[in-house]
Design an enzyme around this catalytic site. Structure first.
Site, PDB file in Angstrom:
ATOM      1  N   HIS A 254      -0.473   2.954  -2.675  1.00 35.80           N
ATOM      2  CA  HIS A 254      -1.434   4.042  -2.836  1.00 35.80           C
ATOM      3  C   HIS A 254      -0.837   5.272  -2.152  1.00 35.80           C
ATOM      4  O   HIS A 254      -0.567   5.250  -0.960  1.00 35.80           O
ATOM      5  CB  HIS A 254      -2.730   3.617  -2.141  1.00 35.80           C
ATOM      6  CG  HIS A 254      -3.887   4.536  -2.305  1.00 35.80           C
ATOM      7  ND1 HIS A 254      -3.934   5.770  -1.700  1.00 35.80           N
ATOM      8  CD2 HIS A 254      -5.046   4.384  -2.964  1.00 35.80           C
ATOM      9  CE1 HIS A 254      -5.095   6.340  -1.991  1.00 35.80           C
ATOM     10  NE2 HIS A 254      -5.788   5.511  -2.760  1.00 35.80           N
ATOM     11  N   ALA A 255      -0.613   6.323  -2.914  1.00 40.76           N
ATOM     12  CA  ALA A 255       0.107   7.484  -2.397  1.00 40.76           C
ATOM     13  C   ALA A 255      -0.802   8.642  -2.005  1.00 40.76           C
ATOM     14  O   ALA A 255      -0.331   9.764  -1.849  1.00 40.76           O
ATOM     15  CB  ALA A 255       1.131   7.941  -3.431  1.00 40.76           C
ATOM     16  N   ASP A 256      -2.075   8.375  -1.812  1.00 36.88           N
ATOM     17  CA  ASP A 256      -3.008   9.448  -1.449  1.00 36.88           C
ATOM     18  C   ASP A 256      -3.952   8.974  -0.333  1.00 36.88           C
ATOM     19  O   ASP A 256      -5.169   8.993  -0.480  1.00 36.88           O
ATOM     20  CB  ASP A 256      -3.802   9.866  -2.686  1.00 36.88           C
ATOM     21  CG  ASP A 256      -4.555  11.178  -2.488  1.00 36.88           C
ATOM     22  OD1 ASP A 256      -4.228  11.927  -1.555  1.00 36.88           O
ATOM     23  OD2 ASP A 256      -5.486  11.434  -3.277  1.00 36.88           O
ATOM     24  N   PRO A 257      -3.372   8.532   0.802  1.00 44.68           N
ATOM     25  CA  PRO A 257      -4.221   7.985   1.873  1.00 44.68           C
ATOM     26  C   PRO A 257      -4.807   9.086   2.758  1.00 44.68           C
ATOM     27  O   PRO A 257      -4.144   9.592   3.657  1.00 44.68           O
ATOM     28  CB  PRO A 257      -3.250   7.115   2.662  1.00 44.68           C
ATOM     29  CG  PRO A 257      -1.940   7.809   2.512  1.00 44.68           C
ATOM     30  CD  PRO A 257      -1.962   8.410   1.131  1.00 44.68           C
TER      31      PRO A 257
ATOM     32  N   ASN B   5     -10.653   8.861   1.042  1.00 46.35           N
ATOM     33  CA  ASN B   5     -10.369   7.708   0.180  1.00 46.35           C
ATOM     34  C   ASN B   5     -10.595   6.374   0.880  1.00 46.35           C
ATOM     35  O   ASN B   5     -10.180   5.337   0.378  1.00 46.35           O
ATOM     36  CB  ASN B   5      -8.929   7.772  -0.347  1.00 46.35           C
ATOM     37  CG  ASN B   5      -8.799   8.687  -1.535  1.00 46.35           C
ATOM     38  OD1 ASN B   5      -9.788   9.050  -2.169  1.00 46.35           O
ATOM     39  ND2 ASN B   5      -7.585   9.081  -1.850  1.00 46.35           N
TER      40      ASN B   5
END
Length: 111
Positions: free
Chosen positions: A47-50, A54
């Site tokens: 997951h590249a949007d921590p 989120n």
């Protein structure tokens, strides 16, 4: 259920970890760090949007990670380099961090 053109989603109840006053938020944050490291260092697909928006705490006290729309992968070589850097940091072997960053191409080799 998902592809490059189709993203399937489900509604999840909960409160943002950053806004929760529950006593277990610290443990959920630690779990989140562990989950992200597991994704990054074990599978290399993560997951590249921590960000705090989120991550939720469910009504049952479980960690909920949202928005898997931005995923990326890391090569095995880069994963090995990240593990080496983490080990050097944990061992306080700071003299090796520069070499680790060069190996990871974070900084140019001539630095």
């Amino acid at each position: 259920l998902c592809s490059r053109r189709v993203h399937t989603a489900e509604w999840c109840e909960g409160e943002k970890l950053s806004q929760s006053s529950a006593s277990d938020v610290g443990a959920l944050v630690n779990l989140g760090v562990t989950v992200y490291l597991e994704m990054l260092l074990s599978s290399g697909f993560f997951h590249a949007d921590p960000h705090p928006g989120n991550m939720l705490r469910s009504p049952e006290g479980e960690l909920v990670i949202l928005d898997f729309g931005l995923m990326t992968s890391v090569s095995p070589t880069a994963r090995d380099g990240m593990v080496a850097a983490i080990v050097h940091l944990l061992r306080r072997d700071y003299s090796m961090i520069g070499d680790d960053f060069k190996d990871l191409e974070f900084i140019p080799p001539e630095v």
